[in-house]
Design an enzyme around this catalytic site. Structure first.
Site, PDB file in Angstrom:
ATOM      1  N   ASP A  62       0.964  -1.203  -0.159  1.00 13.72           N
ATOM      2  CA  ASP A  62       0.220  -0.069  -0.406  1.00 13.72           C
ATOM      3  C   ASP A  62       1.180   0.971  -0.295  1.00 13.72           C
ATOM      4  O   ASP A  62       2.145   1.204   0.019  1.00 13.72           O
ATOM      5  CB  ASP A  62      -0.781   0.009   0.898  1.00 13.72           C
ATOM      6  N   TYR A 123       6.454  -9.750   6.541  1.00 13.98           N
ATOM      7  CA  TYR A 123       6.883  -8.191   7.088  1.00 13.98           C
ATOM      8  C   TYR A 123       7.337  -7.719   8.392  1.00 13.98           C
ATOM      9  O   TYR A 123       7.433  -9.234   9.051  1.00 13.98           O
ATOM     10  CB  TYR A 123       5.357  -7.853   7.100  1.00 13.98           C
TER      11      TYR A 123
END
Length: 284
Positions: A62, A123
């Site tokens: 994003d 992540y």
């Protein structure tokens, strides 16, 4: 989206990094600066091509999210690859903006698909909770939380989330997309030197906003506003909870994408395309 390049094309794997601060995410958008758009423009320029070669990526990050270990692939005509293979990296380095770098470009093995062949994505989300704030030199990659955080409570909550679940409560729903994921790891550590807390979040795949929503729930546990059982209770409800806050993107970095052995790439891609259901779930 094929797992093989068309005849006359070479599938090229790209390993890359970027600072997401000034990008509107990975995916190209009209009139917005994106990572995909920058790389495709650079490829078109350095190969002197009249067409744009579309990229497929492992993780569609994003706006504001960083990547250290992103993977993509692009199918190039054999003649274009033969002409530019040796100097492609250096030419891309000269053409790309400084906040995106390609470290490796090489022919991909048979059956490779950057998105569907991946076994997992890992992540890291970084948070500082010191009263004085975050080190100015790392502020672009670390979120400041203005309340002290209890590491043990956050890890107690995290342990209840690991496994295969329907993460609908932590995802932004997309039409036709499943929210069933296997969360393989969710663990917090605190750096004794800096005080920064880092969450390692690893799953076979993530749905939209999933990582940042999980982090938001963990912070509410860490600062004492919610009990350790609360994130798992939200998960079990399978609906978005207004109490779950999606944290800001700048603390999030895609660190690594893993793939199986070459002989298993195509099978993994086929498996990843299957619509998932939880064990015991009915069809209707």
């Amino acid at each position: 989206m094929s797992d093989q390049a068309e005849p006359g094309f070479v599938r090229v794997r790209l390993d890359l990094s970027y600072d997401g601060k000034d990008f509107s995410g990975w995916a190209k958008q009209t009139s917005r600066r994106t990572v995909q758009g920058e790389i495709e423009d650079a490829l078109r320029t350095v190969t002197r091509s009249s067409v744009t070669y579309d990229l497929t990526v492992a993780g569609r990050t994003d706006a504001g999210v960083h990547a250290r270990g992103q993977v993509a692939h692009v199918d190039l005509p054999e003649a274009v690859w033969a002409e530019h293979e040796e100097k492609l990296l250096r030419r891309l380095a000269g053409r790309l903006p400084l906040d995106v770098r390609i470290w490796r470009a090489a022919p991909a093995p048979a059956g490779f698909n950057a998105r569907f062949s991946a076994l997992w994505r890992r992540y890291a989300y970084r948070v500082g909770d010191r009263p004085g704030g975050v080190d100015p030199l790392t502020r672009g990659h670390v979120l400041w939380h203005d309340r002290p955080l209890d590491l043990d409570a956050m890890n107690e909550a995290a342990a209840l989330m690991v496994g295969e679940h329907d993460f609908a409560a932590y995802c932004k729903k997309r039409e036709g997309a499943t929210t069933i994921r296997t969360l393989q790891k969710l663990r917090w550590v605190r750096d004794p030197a800096t005080g920064v807390l880092t969450a390692t979040v690893q799953a076979d795949a993530f749905c939209h906003n999933m990582v940042r929503a999980l982090i938001g729930a963990a912070l509410f546990v860490g600062d004492g506003r919610r009990p350790a059982a609360w994130p798992a209770e939200v998960l079990a409800a399978k609906v978005r909870d207004p109490g779950v806050h999606v944290v800001r993107p700048h603390g999030l970095t895609l660190e690594e994408v893993a793939y199986p052995a070459d002989a298993l790439l195509a099978a993994r891609a086929a498996e990843a395309r299957n619509v998932r259901t939880l064990p015991g779930a009915g069809c209707c």
